[in-house]
Design a protein around this motif. Structure first.
Motif, PDB file in Angstrom:
ATOM      1  N   TYR A  72     -10.567  12.851 -11.322  1.00 20.84           N
ATOM      2  CA  TYR A  72     -10.963  11.514 -11.941  1.00 20.84           C
ATOM      3  C   TYR A  72      -9.515  10.975 -12.370  1.00 20.84           C
ATOM      4  N   SER A  73      -8.296  11.623 -12.864  1.00 21.33           N
ATOM      5  CA  SER A  73      -7.025  11.117 -13.165  1.00 21.33           C
ATOM      6  C   SER A  73      -6.603  10.355 -12.059  1.00 21.33           C
ATOM      7  N   ARG A  74      -6.572  11.111 -10.859  1.00 20.25           N
ATOM      8  CA  ARG A  74      -6.017  10.310  -9.602  1.00 20.25           C
ATOM      9  C   ARG A  74      -6.552   9.069  -9.658  1.00 20.25           C
ATOM     10  N   PHE A  75      -7.865   8.934  -9.470  1.00 21.64           N
ATOM     11  CA  PHE A  75      -8.665   7.747  -9.455  1.00 21.64           C
ATOM     12  C   PHE A  75      -8.192   6.598 -10.470  1.00 21.64           C
ATOM     13  N   LYS A  76      -8.254   6.921 -11.545  1.00 20.30           N
ATOM     14  CA  LYS A  76      -7.756   5.956 -12.728  1.00 20.30           C
ATOM     15  C   LYS A  76      -6.148   5.568 -12.464  1.00 20.30           C
ATOM     16  N   PHE A  77      -5.331   6.330 -11.976  1.00 18.47           N
ATOM     17  CA  PHE A  77      -4.073   6.295 -11.519  1.00 18.47           C
ATOM     18  C   PHE A  77      -3.858   5.079 -10.683  1.00 18.47           C
ATOM     19  N   VAL A  78      -4.858   5.392  -9.394  1.00 19.74           N
ATOM     20  CA  VAL A  78      -4.757   4.436  -8.452  1.00 19.74           C
ATOM     21  C   VAL A  78      -5.469   3.025  -8.689  1.00 19.74           C
ATOM     22  N   GLU A  79      -6.349   3.174  -9.631  1.00 20.97           N
ATOM     23  CA  GLU A  79      -7.026   2.079 -10.377  1.00 20.97           C
ATOM     24  C   GLU A  79      -6.129   1.104 -10.851  1.00 20.97           C
ATOM     25  N   LYS A  80      -5.190   1.548 -11.585  1.00 18.73           N
ATOM     26  CA  LYS A  80      -4.587   0.953 -12.775  1.00 18.73           C
ATOM     27  C   LYS A  80      -3.339   0.275 -11.667  1.00 18.73           C
ATOM     28  N   LEU A  81      -2.738   1.130 -10.530  1.00 19.20           N
ATOM     29  CA  LEU A  81      -1.621   0.559  -9.788  1.00 19.20           C
ATOM     30  C   LEU A  81      -2.151  -0.429  -8.855  1.00 19.20           C
ATOM     31  N   SER A  82      -3.744  -0.366  -8.630  1.00 21.13           N
ATOM     32  CA  SER A  82      -4.260  -1.427  -7.780  1.00 21.13           C
ATOM     33  C   SER A  82      -4.553  -2.659  -8.464  1.00 21.13           C
ATOM     34  N   GLU A  83      -4.530  -2.522  -9.983  1.00 22.65           N
ATOM     35  CA  GLU A  83      -4.641  -3.768 -10.723  1.00 22.65           C
ATOM     36  C   GLU A  83      -3.419  -4.632 -10.889  1.00 22.65           C
ATOM     37  N   GLU A  84      -2.274  -3.701 -10.703  1.00 23.07           N
ATOM     38  CA  GLU A  84      -0.978  -4.409 -10.853  1.00 23.07           C
ATOM     39  C   GLU A  84      -0.326  -5.026  -9.381  1.00 23.07           C
ATOM     40  N   ILE A 143      -5.055   6.036   1.384  1.00 23.42           N
ATOM     41  CA  ILE A 143      -4.513   5.233  -0.022  1.00 23.42           C
ATOM     42  C   ILE A 143      -3.235   5.327  -0.566  1.00 23.42           C
ATOM     43  N   SER A 144      -2.596   6.811   0.102  1.00 22.60           N
ATOM     44  CA  SER A 144      -1.043   6.757  -0.250  1.00 22.60           C
ATOM     45  C   SER A 144      -0.336   5.953   0.857  1.00 22.60           C
ATOM     46  N   TYR A 145      -0.547   5.740   2.117  1.00 22.98           N
ATOM     47  CA  TYR A 145       0.242   4.845   2.927  1.00 22.98           C
ATOM     48  C   TYR A 145      -0.194   3.268   2.373  1.00 22.98           C
ATOM     49  N   GLN A 146      -1.461   3.114   2.028  1.00 19.33           N
ATOM     50  CA  GLN A 146      -1.627   1.713   1.419  1.00 19.33           C
ATOM     51  C   GLN A 146      -0.779   1.329   0.195  1.00 19.33           C
ATOM     52  N   ALA A 147      -0.500   2.461  -0.597  1.00 18.17           N
ATOM     53  CA  ALA A 147       0.090   1.924  -1.939  1.00 18.17           C
ATOM     54  C   ALA A 147       1.756   2.261  -1.709  1.00 18.17           C
ATOM     55  N   PHE A 148       2.026   2.737  -0.559  1.00 23.78           N
ATOM     56  CA  PHE A 148       3.625   2.866  -0.378  1.00 23.78           C
ATOM     57  C   PHE A 148       4.020   1.428  -0.244  1.00 23.78           C
ATOM     58  N   PRO A 149       5.240   1.381  -1.144  1.00 28.85           N
ATOM     59  CA  PRO A 149       6.255   2.234  -1.646  1.00 28.85           C
ATOM     60  C   PRO A 149       5.936   2.440  -3.236  1.00 28.85           C
ATOM     61  N   HIS A 150       4.918   1.692  -3.759  1.00 29.10           N
ATOM     62  CA  HIS A 150       4.526   1.644  -5.219  1.00 29.10           C
ATOM     63  C   HIS A 150       4.419   2.950  -5.777  1.00 29.10           C
TER      64      HIS A 150
END
Length: 235
Positions: A72-84, A143-150
């Motif tokens: 769940y913590s990972r989900f919220k982290f990715v959610e916050k990252l995705s918002e930005e 998701i990790s590759y999508q979020a790279f390098p953020h």
């Protein structure tokens, strides 16, 4: 400040250490009591008889709770990252959360219903745990590759990909070979026809389980970057 107290990284750190200990401790106790063979028991074989079954059940339930908190913590982290950054599909993130929770539920079922007591329910729980778990780490790698390098470094992305490939390749022999194992005794007869299938299935099962552990190990550095707070609002 101790490194594992930074941000929220205590969650994956605790999950990795506790889960590894639950697997190894139950195996060592079963081995000491001669409940299983030294080589190639299933993880569940080492947790079939008391007292190791009691210890395994309790520790695995705690692992499942820690796993849900980490997921769940990972989900919220990715959610916050995705918002930005808008780099991760929110629906993909939610799907991954559901798969992770299902895997933890499967873990609880495995811990509660021992294989020698309620075999069918135990097997369903194990299948839910492994299938959902493999899909979870697969989508988290995407998701990790999508979020790279953020989010993570390219090295962490590649490590997650390697762990996912290993877990995926080991998953199929775990399940397929298990269908050919007819012997239900905890002490396996090496001369039996299904013994090679048992060895392949059991070894791959351990590989998949510790692949999950290694995958969560890669979360530690990311979890240093954020904290979670509970807010109470009275209407």
């Amino acid at each position: 400040m101790w490194w594992f107290t930074q941000g929220s990284c205590f969650l994956p750190f605790f999950l990795v250490v506790w889960s590894s200990t639950s697997f190894i401790l139950s195996y060592l106790i079963a081995l000491f009591r001669r409940d299983v063979d030294v080589l190639f028991p299933y993880i569940s074989d080492a947790a079939a008889n008391p007292p190791e079954s009691c210890i395994f059940g309790l520790m695995t339930f705690v692992s499942a709770c820690a796993g849900m908190a980490t997921i769940y913590s990972r989900f919220k982290f990715v959610e916050k990252l995705s918002e930005e950054t808008r780099v991760v599909n929110p629906q993909l993130n939610k799907t991954t959360l559901v798969l992770g929770i299902l895997s933890c539920i499967g873990m609880c079922v495995v811990a509660t219903f021992q294989e020698t007591a309620v075999t069918a329910v135990h097997d369903v729980g194990a299948l839910l745990f492994f299938v959902s778990g493999v899909l979870y780490i697969l989508l988290q790698t995407v998701i990790s590759y999508q979020a790279f390098p953020h989010e993570s470094s390219i090295t962490v992305c590649r490590v997650r990909l390697a762990v996912t490939v290993i877990a995926s390749l080991a998953f199929f022999p775990t399940v397929i070979c298990a269908f050919f194992v007819k012997q239900t005794d905890l002490h396996r007869v090496k001369d039996s026809k299904d013994y090679p299938f048992h060895v392949a299935s059991a070894v791959c099962e351990w590989v998949v389980a510790f692949s999950f552990v290694c995958f969560f190990l890669t979360y530690i550095d990311d979890f240093k970057r954020f904290t979670l707070r509970v807010m109470t609002e009275l209407g």
